[in-house]
Design a protein around this motif. Structure first.
Motif, PDB file in Angstrom:
ATOM      1  N   VAL A 157      59.780  43.449 -41.155  1.00  0.00           N
ATOM      2  CA  VAL A 157      61.139  42.765 -41.355  1.00  0.00           C
ATOM      3  C   VAL A 157      61.144  41.481 -41.962  1.00  0.00           C
ATOM      4  O   VAL A 157      61.999  40.671 -42.042  1.00  0.00           O
ATOM      5  CB  VAL A 157      62.094  42.875 -40.068  1.00  0.00           C
ATOM      6  CG1 VAL A 157      62.457  44.246 -39.788  1.00  0.00           C
ATOM      7  CG2 VAL A 157      61.366  42.222 -38.931  1.00  0.00           C
ATOM      8  N   SER A 158      59.886  40.821 -41.922  1.00  0.00           N
ATOM      9  CA  SER A 158      59.615  39.382 -42.575  1.00  0.00           C
ATOM     10  C   SER A 158      58.443  39.492 -43.437  1.00  0.00           C
ATOM     11  O   SER A 158      57.590  40.229 -43.410  1.00  0.00           O
ATOM     12  CB  SER A 158      59.321  38.694 -41.356  1.00  0.00           C
ATOM     13  OG  SER A 158      57.943  38.742 -40.761  1.00  0.00           O
ATOM     14  N   CYS A 159      58.361  38.406 -44.229  1.00  0.00           N
ATOM     15  CA  CYS A 159      57.502  38.357 -45.333  1.00  0.00           C
ATOM     16  C   CYS A 159      56.176  38.258 -44.638  1.00  0.00           C
ATOM     17  O   CYS A 159      55.173  38.669 -44.914  1.00  0.00           O
ATOM     18  CB  CYS A 159      57.716  37.135 -46.212  1.00  0.00           C
ATOM     19  SG  CYS A 159      56.510  36.955 -47.548  1.00  0.00           S
ATOM     20  N   ALA A 205      48.626  35.761 -44.948  1.00  0.00           N
ATOM     21  CA  ALA A 205      50.029  36.066 -45.070  1.00  0.00           C
ATOM     22  C   ALA A 205      50.970  34.789 -45.088  1.00  0.00           C
ATOM     23  O   ALA A 205      51.821  34.629 -45.992  1.00  0.00           O
ATOM     24  CB  ALA A 205      50.334  36.833 -43.768  1.00  0.00           C
ATOM     25  N   GLN A 206      50.458  33.883 -44.330  1.00  0.00           N
ATOM     26  CA  GLN A 206      51.119  32.395 -44.412  1.00  0.00           C
ATOM     27  C   GLN A 206      51.262  31.649 -45.948  1.00  0.00           C
ATOM     28  O   GLN A 206      52.159  31.528 -46.610  1.00  0.00           O
ATOM     29  CB  GLN A 206      50.806  31.356 -43.405  1.00  0.00           C
ATOM     30  CG  GLN A 206      50.948  31.675 -42.109  1.00  0.00           C
ATOM     31  CD  GLN A 206      50.252  30.814 -41.242  1.00  0.00           C
ATOM     32  OE1 GLN A 206      49.322  30.423 -41.288  1.00  0.00           O
ATOM     33  NE2 GLN A 206      50.924  30.603 -39.877  1.00  0.00           N
ATOM     34  N   CYS A 207      50.052  31.884 -46.548  1.00  0.00           N
ATOM     35  CA  CYS A 207      49.544  31.513 -47.744  1.00  0.00           C
ATOM     36  C   CYS A 207      50.538  32.163 -49.007  1.00  0.00           C
ATOM     37  O   CYS A 207      51.172  31.326 -49.835  1.00  0.00           O
ATOM     38  CB  CYS A 207      48.244  31.162 -48.172  1.00  0.00           C
ATOM     39  SG  CYS A 207      47.257  30.174 -47.232  1.00  0.00           S
ATOM     40  N   SER A 208      50.495  33.413 -48.710  1.00  0.00           N
ATOM     41  CA  SER A 208      51.086  34.332 -49.782  1.00  0.00           C
ATOM     42  C   SER A 208      52.604  33.964 -49.763  1.00  0.00           C
ATOM     43  O   SER A 208      53.383  33.819 -50.813  1.00  0.00           O
ATOM     44  CB  SER A 208      50.877  35.683 -49.391  1.00  0.00           C
ATOM     45  OG  SER A 208      49.315  35.947 -49.651  1.00  0.00           O
ATOM     46  N   CYS A 209      53.097  33.996 -48.398  1.00  0.00           N
ATOM     47  CA  CYS A 209      54.655  33.718 -48.361  1.00  0.00           C
ATOM     48  C   CYS A 209      54.983  32.466 -48.878  1.00  0.00           C
ATOM     49  O   CYS A 209      56.302  32.361 -49.162  1.00  0.00           O
ATOM     50  CB  CYS A 209      55.148  34.087 -46.990  1.00  0.00           C
ATOM     51  SG  CYS A 209      54.983  35.849 -46.462  1.00  0.00           S
ATOM     52  N   GLN A 210      54.406  31.480 -48.761  1.00  0.00           N
ATOM     53  CA  GLN A 210      54.711  30.238 -49.130  1.00  0.00           C
ATOM     54  C   GLN A 210      54.091  29.711 -50.670  1.00  0.00           C
ATOM     55  O   GLN A 210      53.739  28.504 -50.511  1.00  0.00           O
ATOM     56  CB  GLN A 210      54.205  29.171 -47.968  1.00  0.00           C
ATOM     57  CG  GLN A 210      54.667  29.162 -46.815  1.00  0.00           C
ATOM     58  CD  GLN A 210      54.164  28.445 -45.528  1.00  0.00           C
ATOM     59  OE1 GLN A 210      53.248  27.891 -45.834  1.00  0.00           O
ATOM     60  NE2 GLN A 210      54.878  28.495 -44.253  1.00  0.00           N
ATOM     61  N   SER A 211      53.879  30.685 -51.251  1.00  0.00           N
ATOM     62  CA  SER A 211      53.116  30.470 -52.632  1.00  0.00           C
ATOM     63  C   SER A 211      53.812  29.448 -53.229  1.00  0.00           C
ATOM     64  O   SER A 211      53.283  28.394 -54.084  1.00  0.00           O
ATOM     65  CB  SER A 211      52.851  31.724 -53.151  1.00  0.00           C
ATOM     66  OG  SER A 211      54.186  32.426 -53.599  1.00  0.00           O
ATOM     67  N   LYS A 212      54.979  29.338 -53.596  1.00  0.00           N
ATOM     68  CA  LYS A 212      55.980  28.239 -54.310  1.00  0.00           C
ATOM     69  C   LYS A 212      55.714  26.877 -53.727  1.00  0.00           C
ATOM     70  O   LYS A 212      55.449  26.090 -54.254  1.00  0.00           O
ATOM     71  CB  LYS A 212      57.305  28.687 -54.478  1.00  0.00           C
ATOM     72  CG  LYS A 212      58.082  27.704 -55.398  1.00  0.00           C
ATOM     73  CD  LYS A 212      57.705  27.905 -56.682  1.00  0.00           C
ATOM     74  CE  LYS A 212      58.463  27.032 -57.553  1.00  0.00           C
ATOM     75  NZ  LYS A 212      58.504  25.621 -57.287  1.00  0.00           N
ATOM     76  N   GLU A 213      55.949  26.765 -52.428  1.00  0.00           N
ATOM     77  CA  GLU A 213      55.726  25.491 -51.958  1.00  0.00           C
ATOM     78  C   GLU A 213      54.253  24.868 -51.968  1.00  0.00           C
ATOM     79  O   GLU A 213      53.754  23.784 -52.088  1.00  0.00           O
ATOM     80  CB  GLU A 213      56.062  25.512 -50.425  1.00  0.00           C
ATOM     81  CG  GLU A 213      57.708  25.808 -50.000  1.00  0.00           C
ATOM     82  CD  GLU A 213      57.857  27.384 -49.981  1.00  0.00           C
ATOM     83  OE1 GLU A 213      56.986  28.207 -50.585  1.00  0.00           O
ATOM     84  OE2 GLU A 213      59.064  27.548 -49.653  1.00  0.00           O
ATOM     85  N   ASN A 214      53.426  26.048 -51.651  1.00  0.00           N
ATOM     86  CA  ASN A 214      52.078  25.742 -51.754  1.00  0.00           C
ATOM     87  C   ASN A 214      51.605  25.217 -53.329  1.00  0.00           C
ATOM     88  O   ASN A 214      50.854  24.115 -53.217  1.00  0.00           O
ATOM     89  CB  ASN A 214      51.065  26.861 -51.528  1.00  0.00           C
ATOM     90  CG  ASN A 214      51.110  27.121 -50.091  1.00  0.00           C
ATOM     91  OD1 ASN A 214      51.434  26.449 -49.328  1.00  0.00           O
ATOM     92  ND2 ASN A 214      50.897  28.257 -49.748  1.00  0.00           N
ATOM     93  N   GLU A 215      52.138  25.765 -54.263  1.00  0.00           N
ATOM     94  CA  GLU A 215      51.868  25.197 -55.730  1.00  0.00           C
ATOM     95  C   GLU A 215      52.214  23.674 -55.734  1.00  0.00           C
ATOM     96  O   GLU A 215      51.656  23.137 -56.436  1.00  0.00           O
ATOM     97  CB  GLU A 215      52.419  26.184 -56.690  1.00  0.00           C
ATOM     98  CG  GLU A 215      51.583  27.558 -56.936  1.00  0.00           C
ATOM     99  CD  GLU A 215      52.253  28.458 -57.896  1.00  0.00           C
ATOM    100  OE1 GLU A 215      53.121  28.022 -58.592  1.00  0.00           O
ATOM    101  OE2 GLU A 215      51.843  29.463 -57.890  1.00  0.00           O
TER     102      GLU A 215
END
Length: 236
Positions: free
Chosen positions: A89-91, A139-149
């Motif tokens: 139920v969560s990214c 998982a954290q990096c994948s879900c925050q991919s836009k912010e990470n970029e």
């Protein structure tokens, strides 16, 4: 004859004990006779020519009404790890699993390897990415991919390439390029904005030298902050 050809009871004989069309046609070797309400196998010698007209008509009708019943006998349903995605139920929980994808628009976890999910959420999907980290960090990096970029651009740069065009953005951090042919040439800095080879004159030292500065042969420099400079490939 019996001594030479012994009687063998195989799966074809099971048809005779089925008392309904539904149970009968769960088995691919069986046919249903409408006229006699009877299940049989026309592969058995004694059933050749039995209920020919009625059998053909019912077989066609049953296929049109219950196609999945017939297919199930030949292609059994298998629930494997791809179905687990649907309960996440969560990214973060979704992308701990490499077979899962997260649909941002619908807040839904799914596996695009399943036939029913083909084409689902095409332009708004976050895929599992292996960053070479732990399962949780991936998982954290994948879900925050836009912010990470966004974190891979230096504060003074508003457009151009991530990591000054001289590195790769990995989970919000720049990993600077290396040159195997010239190991003495080094790119460094939080955004790969420094190196030790931008100044090549007799009075130049080992740096570090910033890419937003143009260095003269005498080691002096002038500041040059045109964004096009950031977009240039400095690794060559």
């Amino acid at each position: 004859m019996a001594a030479k050809r012994p009687f063998v009871m195989d799966e074809r004989w099971v048809c005779a004990v089925k008392v309904s069309c539904f149970d009968c046609l769960k088995l691919s070797q069986c046919s249903w006779c409408v006229k006699e309400n009877k299940c049989f196998s026309n592969e058995l010698w004694g059933n050749k020519g039995l209920c020919v007209c009625s059998r053909v008509k019912v077989a066609f009708l049953f296929l049109s009404v219950l196609p999945w019943t017939i297919m199930a006998a030949k292609r059994p349903f298998v629930m494997d790890e791809r179905w687990v995605c649907a309960v996440k139920v969560s990214c973060f929980d979704c992308l701990k699993l490499s077979q899962c994808s997260w649909c941002v628009k619908e807040n839904k976890c799914f596996s695009n390897e399943l036939w029913g999910n083909k084409g689902l959420c095409v332009n708004d999907t976050i895929e599992f990415t292996d960053f070479g980290l732990s399962i949780v960090e991936n998982a954290q990096c994948s879900c925050q991919s836009k912010e990470n970029e966004d974190n891979c651009f230096s504060p003074e740069v508003t457009k151009g390439l991530k990591c000054s065009g001289r590195g790769t953005c990995v989970c919000g951090h720049c990993v600077c390029d290396t040159d195997a042919a010239n190991p003495s040439k080094m790119i460094m800095g939080e955004y790969c904005e420094y190196d030790n080879f931008s100044c090549d004159g007799p009075k130049c030292t080992e740096g570090p030298y910033h890419i937003s500065q143009v260095y003269e042969n005498d080691g002096s420099f002038k500041v040059y902050r045109d964004d096009s400079l950031v977009e240039k490939d400095y690794s060559s």
